[in-house]
Design an enzyme around this catalytic site. Structure first.
Site, PDB file in Angstrom:
ATOM      1  N   ALA A  13       0.830  -1.242   0.012  1.00  0.00           N
ATOM      2  CA  ALA A  13       0.053   0.007  -0.131  1.00  0.00           C
ATOM      3  C   ALA A  13       0.898   1.121  -0.062  1.00  0.00           C
ATOM      4  O   ALA A  13       0.593   2.148  -0.774  1.00  0.00           O
ATOM      5  CB  ALA A  13      -0.825   0.099   1.202  1.00  0.00           C
ATOM      6  N   ASN A 105       7.591   1.092   9.107  1.00  0.00           N
ATOM      7  CA  ASN A 105       6.786   1.325  10.722  1.00  0.00           C
ATOM      8  C   ASN A 105       8.020   1.043  11.937  1.00  0.00           C
ATOM      9  O   ASN A 105       8.641   0.331  11.440  1.00  0.00           O
ATOM     10  CB  ASN A 105       5.697   0.451  10.768  1.00  0.00           C
ATOM     11  CG  ASN A 105       4.449   0.837  10.478  1.00  0.00           C
ATOM     12  OD1 ASN A 105       4.071   2.428  10.616  1.00  0.00           O
ATOM     13  ND2 ASN A 105       3.513   0.310   9.712  1.00  0.00           N
ATOM     14  N   LYS A 187       4.723   8.836  16.083  1.00  0.00           N
ATOM     15  CA  LYS A 187       3.791   7.614  15.234  1.00  0.00           C
ATOM     16  C   LYS A 187       3.543   6.324  15.960  1.00  0.00           C
ATOM     17  O   LYS A 187       2.601   5.913  16.065  1.00  0.00           O
ATOM     18  CB  LYS A 187       4.588   7.425  14.127  1.00  0.00           C
ATOM     19  CG  LYS A 187       3.760   6.682  12.957  1.00  0.00           C
ATOM     20  CD  LYS A 187       3.918   6.435  11.519  1.00  0.00           C
ATOM     21  CE  LYS A 187       2.793   5.692  11.059  1.00  0.00           C
ATOM     22  NZ  LYS A 187       3.020   4.896   9.722  1.00  0.00           N
ATOM     23  N   SER A 258      -2.593  -1.395   9.325  1.00  0.00           N
ATOM     24  CA  SER A 258      -1.898  -2.262   8.607  1.00  0.00           C
ATOM     25  C   SER A 258      -1.554  -3.659   9.267  1.00  0.00           C
ATOM     26  O   SER A 258      -1.707  -4.855   8.449  1.00  0.00           O
ATOM     27  CB  SER A 258      -0.530  -1.587   8.016  1.00  0.00           C
ATOM     28  OG  SER A 258       0.029  -1.291   9.182  1.00  0.00           O
ATOM     29  N   GLU A 270       4.368  -6.668  12.231  1.00  0.00           N
ATOM     30  CA  GLU A 270       5.500  -6.179  12.366  1.00  0.00           C
ATOM     31  C   GLU A 270       5.892  -6.009  13.952  1.00  0.00           C
ATOM     32  O   GLU A 270       6.107  -4.768  14.427  1.00  0.00           O
ATOM     33  CB  GLU A 270       5.609  -4.785  11.651  1.00  0.00           C
ATOM     34  CG  GLU A 270       5.425  -4.834  10.001  1.00  0.00           C
ATOM     35  CD  GLU A 270       5.593  -3.394   9.537  1.00  0.00           C
ATOM     36  OE1 GLU A 270       6.599  -3.198   8.750  1.00  0.00           O
ATOM     37  OE2 GLU A 270       4.567  -2.526   9.797  1.00  0.00           O
TER      38      GLU A 270
END
Lengths: 303, 303
Positions: A13, A105, A187, A258, A270
């Site tokens: 994505a 990420n 984040k 995600s 992840e």
């Protein structure tokens, strides 16, 4: 174009979206693809943006990095769970002056790249955005958000400025991070609770998560733990920022982060970069993070 | 027989097992049944004990408490999620001197009964045992464990002594609790982590849970939170007890706690009595219980 030849490594994505937007604005973007190769070769990259569709066709699609050859900029959007494969994928793309921008990420991605390609090449970017890959070569963008870029070592210079200009020209709200590390921790404040609890709570979206006041309290409490670890690592995040993260998530509607999508599609999650790296920082710095610890153990068992 | 006429209310694994054992030893045990009524009527109660099978047939099976009529002892083994139905079920069973023994999980069961039948009737029991209902009227016992009984109000007296004697005569390792409340908290030390995490970790048994050192650490940490709440409530649980709970669980093998089975069979899970009641105590007493809080929110979302 200021960015020269660009390779997208990891055309999920994030890679398809940013690569597609740059290509649509005239950049020379080469996509390294696996499962989507045939589709993108034949039909291009399709972006379902809020209110409009954007198809970029034809675009240079490749099966191997050798086929792309040396570039000026590599954008790494691979899942961190595939990082083992990264050094081999990058080798053929590098020449003198090639910059490597990771949009991955979690924590530790710039350091990982620096070990393999040299710290001087490395930049990092944080995507505050809602993207889902909805089909081969096709990405839906629910929430445009913004992209924040920074150098791994040193402050922002000409290289970052040129990159930010290119992204802006492509219609992306792109900003310069004064401190990339701080941006990463900010984040994580979102990713740790939302990516984790949507999985742990049985595969429910952010809207259903926030429908429960008890769960919303736990989201906030997890954010506070991340903030405390960041604080011990020298990164100051104001309380107000935490509250705003919950506020901006409500209008996203039934969004599936995600990690939840990876989990539901039975792909690796992840865990290392989103939950384990901050947990290691907590340990190193002697910060208590009981909820993060429990959530991590549950995710390890689930994923 | 010292216990006179006995009614079993809630003929799941716990009710069938203890009722069946008492009936096999000659007690006058009446089972209140719903889905298993026809089976028990026709074939009796079947107990798969370690190394032997025990079938008790015929046994008095009933569809309504009116059909049982007044008894000397009611053994309540209903899921606490069905407590709303309990007062109506008990009414027809009570006469002067009827004692009510609850073997239900969690906190608050004696107080609930006391409000409805008067505190003087109420006794409580804690089953440290591994039981699974494996078919209609059929219960497998993996781990004999023990049963600890106590009065709700006041210390143990003649009534408890007679009951303990009856259970022992039935082959059950039955003990007297000096302090029933303490015994309840000790059982929560096991139930809170194991019943909760086997669900939250995706429906895995205790063996798979304990295969992960990270998860075992979280189990221990949850036990410490329960111990801290108990401590603030005046119940002292020694550290050693916590360690032993993990040790005794390893030889149980791939055991699925009752809450996990309820969850997997899509039945209501006893969230209120196992996780919410201790959480309320934590709040009341100002004890921090971050893992219990997160686990509770996740279970609320899952169940």
């Amino acid at each position: 174009m200021a960015c020269g030849k660009i390779a997208i490594v990891g055309s999920g994505a994030v890679g398809l979206y940013y690569g597609g937007m740059l290509a649509a604005s005239g950049c020379d973007v080469h996509f390294l693809l696996r499962s989507d190769y045939e589709w993108v070769k034949r039909r291009g990259v399709c972006l379902l943006l809020p209110g409009r569709e954007l198809t970029v066709h034809p675009v240079p699609a490749h099966r191997t990095p050798e086929s792309i050859g040396p570039v000026d900029l590599v954008i790494v959007a691979l899942k961190t769970t595939a990082n083992d494969a990264l050094p081999d994928l990058l080798g053929p793309l590098l020449q003198e002056g090639t910059a490597v921008l990771t949009l991955q990420n979690g924590l530790g991605n710039e350091a990982f790249l620096a070990r393999h390609v040299g710290a001087g090449r490395v930049m990092g970017g944080l995507c505050f955005i809602c993207l889902n890959r909805v089909g081969p070569g096709t990405v839906r963008n629910y929430f445009p958000g913004n992209l924040t870029l920074g150098e791994y070592r040193g402050g922002p210079g000409e290289r970052i400025a040129a990159l930010v200009a290119a992204f802006r020209e492509a219609g992306i709200d792109c900003r310069v991070a004064a401190d990339l590390n701080e941006t990463r921790w900010r984040k994580l404040v979102w990713n740790v609770p939302f990516n984790g609890l949507t999985i742990a709570a049985g595969g429910i979206d952010t809207e259903r998560l926030l429908a429960s006041p008890g769960m919303t309290g736990e989201i906030a409490a997890l954010m506070h733990e991340v903030r405390a670890i960041a604080g011990a690592a020298g990164v100051v995040i104001e309380e107000e920022f935490l509250r705003r993260q919950i506020e901006i998530t409500r209008p996203m509607g039934p969004y599936r982060p995600s990690s939840l999508i990876d989990f539901m599609d039975k792909r690796p999650v992840e865990i290392e970069s989103i939950w384990e790296a901050p947990l290691r920082e907590a340990e190193r710095l002697g910060v208590s993070a009981p909820r993060l610890r429990l959530l991590h153990a549950v995710l390890r068992a689930l994923c």
